[in-house]
Design a protein around this motif. Structure first.
Motif, PDB file in Angstrom:
ATOM      1  N   GLY A  42      11.945   0.444   4.613  1.00  0.00           N
ATOM      2  CA  GLY A  42      11.863   0.707   6.053  1.00  0.00           C
ATOM      3  C   GLY A  42      10.847  -0.163   6.741  1.00  0.00           C
ATOM      4  O   GLY A  42      11.052  -1.359   6.930  1.00  0.00           O
ATOM      5  N   GLY A  43       9.721   0.458   7.139  1.00  0.00           N
ATOM      6  CA  GLY A  43       8.662  -0.272   7.816  1.00  0.00           C
ATOM      7  C   GLY A  43       7.311   0.097   7.251  1.00  0.00           C
ATOM      8  O   GLY A  43       7.207   0.498   6.088  1.00  0.00           O
ATOM      9  N   HIS A  44       6.275  -0.009   8.084  1.00  0.00           N
ATOM     10  CA  HIS A  44       4.916   0.233   7.590  1.00  0.00           C
ATOM     11  C   HIS A  44       4.123   1.064   8.590  1.00  0.00           C
ATOM     12  O   HIS A  44       2.976   0.762   8.895  1.00  0.00           O
ATOM     13  CB  HIS A  44       4.222  -1.107   7.330  1.00  0.00           C
ATOM     14  CG  HIS A  44       2.886  -0.996   6.671  1.00  0.00           C
ATOM     15  ND1 HIS A  44       2.681  -0.311   5.491  1.00  0.00           N
ATOM     16  CD2 HIS A  44       1.662  -1.474   7.031  1.00  0.00           C
ATOM     17  CE1 HIS A  44       1.406  -0.387   5.145  1.00  0.00           C
ATOM     18  NE2 HIS A  44       0.760  -1.077   6.071  1.00  0.00           N
ATOM     19  N   ALA A  45       4.746   2.138   9.097  1.00  0.00           N
ATOM     20  CA  ALA A  45       4.051   3.030  10.029  1.00  0.00           C
ATOM     21  C   ALA A  45       4.825   4.335  10.149  1.00  0.00           C
ATOM     22  O   ALA A  45       6.033   4.326  10.400  1.00  0.00           O
ATOM     23  CB  ALA A  45       3.917   2.377  11.405  1.00  0.00           C
ATOM     24  N   GLY A  46       4.122   5.450   9.945  1.00  0.00           N
ATOM     25  CA  GLY A  46       4.704   6.764  10.198  1.00  0.00           C
ATOM     26  C   GLY A  46       6.053   6.984   9.553  1.00  0.00           C
ATOM     27  O   GLY A  46       6.249   6.709   8.367  1.00  0.00           O
ATOM     28  N   ILE A  47       7.011   7.455  10.347  1.00  0.00           N
ATOM     29  CA  ILE A  47       8.319   7.798   9.785  1.00  0.00           C
ATOM     30  C   ILE A  47       9.128   6.574   9.366  1.00  0.00           C
ATOM     31  O   ILE A  47      10.152   6.712   8.691  1.00  0.00           O
ATOM     32  CB  ILE A  47       9.160   8.639  10.767  1.00  0.00           C
ATOM     33  CG1 ILE A  47       9.537   7.818  12.014  1.00  0.00           C
ATOM     34  CG2 ILE A  47       8.440   9.913  11.145  1.00  0.00           C
ATOM     35  CD1 ILE A  47      10.625   8.476  12.846  1.00  0.00           C
TER      36      ILE A  47
ATOM     37  N   LEU B  78       0.830  -1.207   0.000  1.00  0.00           N
ATOM     38  CA  LEU B  78       0.000   0.000   0.000  1.00  0.00           C
ATOM     39  C   LEU B  78       0.866   1.260   0.000  1.00  0.00           C
ATOM     40  O   LEU B  78       0.502   2.269  -0.615  1.00  0.00           O
ATOM     41  CB  LEU B  78      -0.930  -0.003   1.217  1.00  0.00           C
ATOM     42  CG  LEU B  78      -1.868   1.197   1.358  1.00  0.00           C
ATOM     43  CD1 LEU B  78      -2.697   1.404   0.092  1.00  0.00           C
ATOM     44  CD2 LEU B  78      -2.777   1.028   2.567  1.00  0.00           C
ATOM     45  N   ASP B  79       2.019   1.212   0.664  1.00  0.00           N
ATOM     46  CA  ASP B  79       2.911   2.370   0.666  1.00  0.00           C
ATOM     47  C   ASP B  79       3.437   2.660  -0.737  1.00  0.00           C
ATOM     48  O   ASP B  79       3.570   3.816  -1.147  1.00  0.00           O
ATOM     49  CB  ASP B  79       4.081   2.132   1.626  1.00  0.00           C
ATOM     50  CG  ASP B  79       3.609   1.911   3.059  1.00  0.00           C
ATOM     51  OD1 ASP B  79       2.625   2.562   3.461  1.00  0.00           O
ATOM     52  OD2 ASP B  79       4.212   1.081   3.759  1.00  0.00           O
TER      53      ASP B  79
ATOM     54  N   ILE C 152       8.158   4.572   7.244  1.00  0.00           N
ATOM     55  CA  ILE C 152       7.873   4.454   5.809  1.00  0.00           C
ATOM     56  C   ILE C 152       8.754   5.454   5.072  1.00  0.00           C
ATOM     57  O   ILE C 152       8.632   6.663   5.253  1.00  0.00           O
ATOM     58  CB  ILE C 152       6.393   4.757   5.511  1.00  0.00           C
ATOM     59  CG1 ILE C 152       5.478   3.788   6.256  1.00  0.00           C
ATOM     60  CG2 ILE C 152       6.119   4.720   4.011  1.00  0.00           C
ATOM     61  CD1 ILE C 152       4.010   4.196   6.231  1.00  0.00           C
ATOM     62  N   LEU C 153       9.651   4.962   4.231  1.00  0.00           N
ATOM     63  CA  LEU C 153      10.569   5.857   3.523  1.00  0.00           C
ATOM     64  C   LEU C 153      10.491   5.643   2.010  1.00  0.00           C
ATOM     65  O   LEU C 153      11.052   4.691   1.474  1.00  0.00           O
ATOM     66  CB  LEU C 153      12.008   5.636   3.997  1.00  0.00           C
ATOM     67  CG  LEU C 153      13.075   6.466   3.277  1.00  0.00           C
ATOM     68  CD1 LEU C 153      12.780   7.966   3.391  1.00  0.00           C
ATOM     69  CD2 LEU C 153      14.466   6.145   3.837  1.00  0.00           C
ATOM     70  N   PRO C 154       9.806   6.530   1.294  1.00  0.00           N
ATOM     71  CA  PRO C 154       9.795   6.458  -0.170  1.00  0.00           C
ATOM     72  C   PRO C 154      11.127   6.978  -0.711  1.00  0.00           C
ATOM     73  O   PRO C 154      11.581   8.065  -0.331  1.00  0.00           O
ATOM     74  CB  PRO C 154       8.639   7.389  -0.558  1.00  0.00           C
ATOM     75  CG  PRO C 154       8.540   8.363   0.566  1.00  0.00           C
ATOM     76  CD  PRO C 154       8.955   7.617   1.813  1.00  0.00           C
ATOM     77  N   LEU C 155      11.759   6.201  -1.560  1.00  0.00           N
ATOM     78  CA  LEU C 155      13.023   6.627  -2.155  1.00  0.00           C
ATOM     79  C   LEU C 155      12.709   7.378  -3.449  1.00  0.00           C
ATOM     80  O   LEU C 155      12.783   6.820  -4.551  1.00  0.00           O
ATOM     81  CB  LEU C 155      13.922   5.414  -2.407  1.00  0.00           C
ATOM     82  CG  LEU C 155      14.305   4.605  -1.158  1.00  0.00           C
ATOM     83  CD1 LEU C 155      15.216   3.439  -1.543  1.00  0.00           C
ATOM     84  CD2 LEU C 155      14.972   5.495  -0.103  1.00  0.00           C
ATOM     85  N   LEU C 156      12.367   8.637  -3.302  1.00  0.00           N
ATOM     86  CA  LEU C 156      11.935   9.435  -4.450  1.00  0.00           C
ATOM     87  C   LEU C 156      13.055   9.643  -5.469  1.00  0.00           C
ATOM     88  O   LEU C 156      12.786   9.827  -6.659  1.00  0.00           O
ATOM     89  CB  LEU C 156      11.401  10.788  -3.968  1.00  0.00           C
ATOM     90  CG  LEU C 156      10.141  10.698  -3.085  1.00  0.00           C
ATOM     91  CD1 LEU C 156       9.784  12.062  -2.518  1.00  0.00           C
ATOM     92  CD2 LEU C 156       8.966  10.139  -3.889  1.00  0.00           C
TER      93      LEU C 156
END
Length: 412
Positions: A267-272, A241-242, A274-278
């Motif tokens: 990363g993980g699946h909550a708040g900070i 979903l992220d 979650i790290l999108p590698l833009l």
């Protein structure tokens, strides 16, 4: 348990960045979409079973042109899934169980899995209200047989011989509720269900959706270890979903064709966590510092965005169901021998000093075949700082899950 669950059509898996497998990074999907650049796999399970539907989908093109388009759009790797339009022959051969199938995620997720041409047997489990869901879905004329199982006494029969288990069971997130607030209830639910999986289908792929995923996946791992059947390559925290959100938000912000966009999320699946590698977005696109911050924060807080928009009526169920169905379809393709399946997911990992971490992986018949470490090469300063910043919180969530499972064992 029936309170959670979800999924959608064009469910996609992506190529790894810098992969040698293919020079392109185009997503695959199980959905009906005509696109000359990256045509989606023919949704034959639905079309072939629906009288006349093959004609109606493309009649505006004319029979000859639509047939030519189908042929030109179907990659060689996907030919094995395509049925003859004149002589439909079901390809379905896999058994999938959804635990928590009567909930807000479970129902749409079950519908989307029912539409997969690879599923022969769909087993729906919940503590209540699942018979109606199964009866409803059984009227859909797609190949898979639908069976219902209610309550703990029927859980073992639900799981016997299953290839993929999906667990969306648990309570939904409500306004003002953090993911940690979900822990005490959902941790026990996941523990109980995974114990049953270990006893009845220990070789199955296990997809954990129940939040908080950063803790429930480690719980599942400990339970499987205690049962002596843990295979880290087959236990997945569904973080798709992220990725779905990142792709959507980036496409909107930069006015790109959504089918072309691919953003790895780690990363993980909550708040900070979650790290999108833009910086690794495909196609390559530039972002201002403000855009990077805005997009990153929105992707991290997208779940809260939905909770607040529903004003107490629920959490992200439909988008979660869509994302989960995408991951299920990717797993089925991998089990079926497709050698070109990549997804981001939360797994046992040695990419960092943390025991679990979400990243892009290559899926195969035995689960995770490879972790794509190239995504972490050449990160921006913003991404590198964000990566270091998420580690303490993710570490705490992982330890909380492990501690819970070990404490339960001692208590028993």
């Amino acid at each position: 348990m029936a309170a959670t669950s979800a999924t959608t059509f064009s469910v996609r898996s992506t190529m790894p960045l810098g992969s040698k497998v293919s020079p392109i990074s185009q997503p695959k999907a199980f959905g009906v979409r005509f696109n000359s650049k990256n045509c989606v796999k023919n949704f034959s399970g639905l079309k072939a079973a629906t009288s006349g539907s093959c004609e109606s989908d493309s009649s505006f093109l004319g029979k000859e042109s639509s047939a030519a388009l189908r042929d030109s759009c179907t990659p060689k790797a996907q030919k094995q899934y395509q049925r003859s339009w004149k002589n439909p022959q079901p390809q379905a051969s896999y058994k999938v169980a959804v635990l928590g199938a009567a909930g807000g995620i479970g129902q749409p997720l079950a519908l989307l899995i029912k539409m997969s041409p690879l599923v022969s047997n769909l087993r729906l489990y919940d503590i209540a209200n699942v018979k109606g869901v199964a009866a409803d879905l059984s009227h859909c004329n797609t190949p898979s047989q639908v069976l219902d199982f209610t309550g703990a006494s029927e859980l073992a029969n639900c799981l016997k011989g299953v290839n993929v288990v999906v667990i969306p069971a648990g309570v939904p997130r409500k306004p003002g509720m953090t993911r940690d607030d979900l822990f005490n209830i959902n941790a026990n639910i996941v523990k109980t269900l995974v114990e049953a999986v270990a006893d009845n289908c220990p070789d199955a792929f296990i997809h954990i959706i129940s939040n908080p995923v950063n803790s429930t996946v480690p719980i599942a791992a400990e339970v499987l270890k205690q049962k002596g059947v843990y295979d880290p390559k087959k236990l997945f925290g569904v973080t798709t979903l992220d990725v779905v959100r990142a792709n959507t938000f980036v496409a909107q912000k930069k006015n790109l064709k959504l089918i072309d966009v691919d953003v790895p999320v780690v990363g993980g699946h909550a708040g900070i966590t979650i790290l999108p590698l833009l910086s690794k977005t495909k196609p390559s696109v530039s972002f201002t510092d403000d855009e990077i911050h805005e997009l990153t924060v929105r992707i991290q807080n997208a779940g809260t965005e939905v909770v607040e928009a529903k004003a107490g009526a629920g959490s992200a169920t439909l988008s979660m169901a869509y994302a989960a169905a995408r991951f299920v379809e990717s797993s089925l393709r991998a089990l079926d021998g497709d050698s070109d399946v990549y997804e981001c997911c939360f797994i046992e990992s040695d990419l960092t000093e943390l025991p679990f971490f979400a990243s892009r992986v290559k899926l195969g018949k035995k689960g995770v075949e490879a972790v794509i470490s190239s995504d972490f090469q050449g990160l921006t300063e913003y991404e590198q700082k964000a990566l270091e910043a998420l580690k303490p919180e993710l570490k705490s969530s992982i330890e909380k899950g492990i501690g819970f499972a070990q404490k339960q064992t001692v208590a028993a």
